[in-house]
Every structure is written in C-alpha cells, then in structure tokens.
Design a protein around this motif. Sequence first.
Motif, PDB file in Angstrom:
ATOM      1  N   ILE A  15     -49.349   7.470 -55.944  1.00 50.29           N
ATOM      2  CA  ILE A  15     -48.761   8.588 -55.212  1.00 50.29           C
ATOM      3  C   ILE A  15     -48.528   9.694 -56.232  1.00 50.29           C
ATOM      4  O   ILE A  15     -47.802   9.517 -57.211  1.00 50.29           O
ATOM      5  N   VAL A  16     -49.169  10.820 -56.013  1.00 49.42           N
ATOM      6  CA  VAL A  16     -49.108  11.958 -56.940  1.00 49.42           C
ATOM      7  C   VAL A  16     -48.035  12.911 -56.433  1.00 49.42           C
ATOM      8  O   VAL A  16     -48.162  13.471 -55.337  1.00 49.42           O
ATOM      9  N   GLU A  17     -46.976  13.079 -57.212  1.00 48.15           N
ATOM     10  CA  GLU A  17     -45.809  13.835 -56.749  1.00 48.15           C
ATOM     11  C   GLU A  17     -45.539  15.054 -57.623  1.00 48.15           C
ATOM     12  O   GLU A  17     -44.787  14.979 -58.597  1.00 48.15           O
ATOM     13  N   PRO A  18     -46.133  16.204 -57.288  1.00 46.24           N
ATOM     14  CA  PRO A  18     -45.789  17.444 -57.985  1.00 46.24           C
ATOM     15  C   PRO A  18     -44.691  18.169 -57.200  1.00 46.24           C
ATOM     16  O   PRO A  18     -44.961  18.833 -56.211  1.00 46.24           O
ATOM     17  N   GLU A  19     -43.447  18.016 -57.628  1.00 47.61           N
ATOM     18  CA  GLU A  19     -42.329  18.568 -56.868  1.00 47.61           C
ATOM     19  C   GLU A  19     -41.883  19.911 -57.425  1.00 47.61           C
ATOM     20  O   GLU A  19     -41.453  20.006 -58.571  1.00 47.61           O
ATOM     21  N   VAL A  20     -41.969  20.934 -56.601  1.00 47.38           N
ATOM     22  CA  VAL A  20     -41.368  22.225 -56.924  1.00 47.38           C
ATOM     23  C   VAL A  20     -39.951  22.193 -56.356  1.00 47.38           C
ATOM     24  O   VAL A  20     -39.755  22.127 -55.140  1.00 47.38           O
ATOM     25  N   LEU A  21     -38.970  22.209 -57.231  1.00 47.11           N
ATOM     26  CA  LEU A  21     -37.581  22.023 -56.825  1.00 47.11           C
ATOM     27  C   LEU A  21     -37.091  23.140 -55.912  1.00 47.11           C
ATOM     28  O   LEU A  21     -37.533  24.284 -56.003  1.00 47.11           O
ATOM     29  N   SER A  22     -36.130  22.789 -55.054  1.00 44.25           N
ATOM     30  CA  SER A  22     -35.516  23.796 -54.185  1.00 44.25           C
ATOM     31  C   SER A  22     -34.339  24.487 -54.866  1.00 44.25           C
ATOM     32  O   SER A  22     -33.725  25.381 -54.273  1.00 44.25           O
ATOM     33  N   ASP A  23     -34.015  24.108 -56.097  1.00 40.12           N
ATOM     34  CA  ASP A  23     -32.952  24.776 -56.843  1.00 40.12           C
ATOM     35  C   ASP A  23     -33.292  26.257 -57.008  1.00 40.12           C
ATOM     36  O   ASP A  23     -34.431  26.615 -57.317  1.00 40.12           O
ATOM     37  N   GLY A  24     -32.307  27.121 -56.801  1.00 39.12           N
ATOM     38  CA  GLY A  24     -32.519  28.537 -57.062  1.00 39.12           C
ATOM     39  C   GLY A  24     -32.347  29.399 -55.827  1.00 39.12           C
ATOM     40  O   GLY A  24     -32.052  28.922 -54.731  1.00 39.12           O
ATOM     41  N   ASN A  25     -32.552  30.700 -56.014  1.00 36.52           N
ATOM     42  CA  ASN A  25     -32.356  31.663 -54.929  1.00 36.52           C
ATOM     43  C   ASN A  25     -33.661  32.354 -54.537  1.00 36.52           C
ATOM     44  O   ASN A  25     -33.661  33.475 -54.042  1.00 36.52           O
ATOM     45  N   HIS A  26     -34.783  31.677 -54.762  1.00 35.01           N
ATOM     46  CA  HIS A  26     -36.085  32.254 -54.453  1.00 35.01           C
ATOM     47  C   HIS A  26     -36.365  32.205 -52.951  1.00 35.01           C
ATOM     48  O   HIS A  26     -35.799  31.401 -52.222  1.00 35.01           O
ATOM     49  N   SER A  27     -37.277  33.072 -52.527  1.00 33.69           N
ATOM     50  CA  SER A  27     -37.652  33.151 -51.118  1.00 33.69           C
ATOM     51  C   SER A  27     -38.681  32.083 -50.771  1.00 33.69           C
ATOM     52  O   SER A  27     -39.280  31.452 -51.658  1.00 33.69           O
ATOM     53  N   LEU A  28     -38.909  31.903 -49.470  1.00 35.23           N
ATOM     54  CA  LEU A  28     -39.961  31.002 -49.003  1.00 35.23           C
ATOM     55  C   LEU A  28     -41.316  31.451 -49.538  1.00 35.23           C
ATOM     56  O   LEU A  28     -42.135  30.632 -49.952  1.00 35.23           O
ATOM     57  N   GLU A  29     -41.548  32.756 -49.548  1.00 36.12           N
ATOM     58  CA  GLU A  29     -42.822  33.291 -50.029  1.00 36.12           C
ATOM     59  C   GLU A  29     -43.040  32.963 -51.506  1.00 36.12           C
ATOM     60  O   GLU A  29     -44.162  32.647 -51.918  1.00 36.12           O
ATOM     61  N   LYS A  30     -41.964  33.006 -52.294  1.00 32.74           N
ATOM     62  CA  LYS A  30     -42.083  32.664 -53.711  1.00 32.74           C
ATOM     63  C   LYS A  30     -42.383  31.183 -53.875  1.00 32.74           C
ATOM     64  O   LYS A  30     -43.217  30.791 -54.711  1.00 32.74           O
ATOM     65  N   CYS A  31     -41.739  30.342 -53.095  1.00 27.10           N
ATOM     66  CA  CYS A  31     -42.016  28.903 -53.144  1.00 27.10           C
ATOM     67  C   CYS A  31     -43.475  28.638 -52.797  1.00 27.10           C
ATOM     68  O   CYS A  31     -44.132  27.811 -53.437  1.00 27.10           O
ATOM     69  N   GLN A  32     -43.991  29.331 -51.806  1.00 31.45           N
ATOM     70  CA  GLN A  32     -45.390  29.148 -51.413  1.00 31.45           C
ATOM     71  C   GLN A  32     -46.335  29.563 -52.535  1.00 31.45           C
ATOM     72  O   GLN A  32     -47.297  28.854 -52.846  1.00 31.45           O
TER      73      GLN A  32
END
Length: 370
Positions: free
Chosen positions: A184-201
């Motif tokens: 199982i390959v797990e590249p997790e971009v953490l939800s920590d922070g105040n970034h927008s949905l667009e930045k997460c994408q």
Amino acid sequence: MTLMLSKNIQDELQQTARLLATNGKGILAADESMSTIGKKFVQIAVENTKENRRLYRQMLFGDDRIREFISGVILHDETLYQKDDNGKGFVDLLREKNIVPGIKVDRGLVLLMGTNNETNTQGLDDLKPRCEEYYKLGCRFAKWRAVLKIDEHGGSPSQLAIVENARGLARYASICQECRIVPIVEPEVLSDGNHSLEKCQQVSQKVFAATIAALHEHNVLMEGILLKPNMITAGHDFNGKAENNAEEIGMATVMTLMRTIPPAVPGIMFLSGGQSEEEATVNLSMINQIGSKIKPQTPWKLSFSYGRALQNSAITIWAGNVENVGKAREELIRRMKANSLASQGRYMPGSSTTTSSTATKSNYVAKHVY
C-alpha cells in the motif's frame, strides 16, 4: 539486464490486490504504535499494557460480521504474535474470515536535513528480511506512510521532500513485491495548515505524479499495488473551510486522481486524515458518486483504509470494559457498513450516527504520527 518479477509472483500480487479492492469492502487500519494507542487509552482511562492492547484488538477483530465490509486489516508487529481468549492467533482469526492480514513496515518519520522541518520515512535497511518473515507469518500486504506538509511561507513541500519521499515509497514497494507482498503506497499530504482546497489539489497532484513516476523507475508492478492517498480538502485552519462541501471535495479529489494515477492500479483506499467518522464517510460516498458520473468514469475501486474514522466511537464505548464489548462492536459494524455503502456511492448522510457515537467529532491531530 533488468530483474523482473516472475509470472507466479505477478499473478499472486494481482490476486491479492484485487481481493483487497473487492467491491463494497475496505481496509481497517489497526496498526497504531504502542505510543499512539497509548494516547487513545489515556482518553478512555485505560492503562497502556500489552494485555489491554490485545483485548482492544480482540474487540476489533472478533465479530464475524466484519467480513462483510472489510477485505484487509493492517496490523502492528506486536499484534501478529497475539492470540484471542480461545488461543487462536489474530492472523488465523482474520484469515478464517477471508480477511487479508497486512502489516505496517515503516519505522516512522525522521527529519530531512536541508528542509524546513520536513520529513522522510525510515525502515528500508532491513525491510527485505522483515518482509520475508512477515510473509511466512501470513501477511500478504504492507503499509508505508510518507508525509508531506503544506507551508507556503516556509516553501513546503520542497522538491527535495517530494523526490525523497517518492523514492522511499518506490523502493519499499519494489522490495515488498519481490517478497510477494502487495504494497500500500501512502503519500499523505497533511491537512495541517491554513491552505485552501485549491492549494491542496495543486500540491497533491504534484506529489502523486512524482510517486507514480518513482514507482515506474523502480519497475513496480502497477497491477500489484494499492494507493492510500489523502482526499483533497482545505487545511484544518483554513478560514473558508466551511465553504468546501462534499461535492467540491469529491470533484477535486476525483480530478486529481484522474490526472495522476494509472488505470492499472486496482484500488485507491483513502486515508481519513483527521476527518470525523461522518465526514470521511460522506466524502468517500461523494467521490464515488462523482467518479461514476464523469466521462470517462474512474477506473479504480475507490474505498477506505481508515483507522480513527472507523474506531473512535467504538473505542470510546469499549473503554476497557468487557461488558461493553457487544455495544462497541455494534458501533464498529455500523461504521464499517456505512463506509461499505460509501465505497459504492450509496451512503445517506447522517444515517449511521447514533446518540452513543462520536461520529461527528473531529479526529484531527496536528502532525499526526503512528
């Protein structure tokens, strides 16, 4: 000459991966380290002992009904050697339910020098002999978590962190497949922070693409892996987070995956990333609804590999009391069934919450480790 997997190994890996990605089923992540499960036990006033950890895992695995909703369970090394009250090993208990035992194989995060407190994952040095031993013990898949954070002011994630974590995931996957274990390959971009949905994408697309590229460089068999990514959500502290509804999250997640993940991958099993139990279920269901409507449709099984988003209400009810096992299991089955429906795009929001559950309570933990 490039060393390649034999046809027998390829066939076995594909069979296992397809079994784990069975329609309507997902993965229970029960691989918390002793320190992580200790934090859960503190909240319910249970002493963090080996016996209490065994009793808790027995509560999770003991109900035969879990086979209806769960295809695999990720175990911690300690749990591999533990038995239920009847003397049956947990691995055998799961296999009798046609549930595939898996194992967490990374050794946690270390700081990556030359970055703004970014991390890399350790555990590659002795991974092959450990995987060979885990296979003998009955494990047929493994998990390795890589973590990247978004910090626009600090320039994170850096290209160095993206590249090094992708390489680590690819090397891990290659070693696992050599040992007949589905990674199982797990590249997790953490939800920590105040970034927008667009930045997460934007960041997740770059991270997922780099991970897939590294897997190809290491000649990893795409039909013999599963992906465990984050959903595309705004940061936990983002001011406008309430404006992002399930449909926006679902569309952003589906589009990110369609742009980066090969159709050959059998299943994408999302992590919950600190969402509440209900949020993780609603968002998974919306992802599947959108994935079935777009053209072309999403080619993978889109399901779950949840820890906190399956366990939190159940562990609160259990509270270390044997008399509460039945009620705790009812809550656990309720959450499993809800996510089974969600993996088919059929979950009705709110239909699985009860007065005894904490399903709407956030499971967010800053800088979460396992």
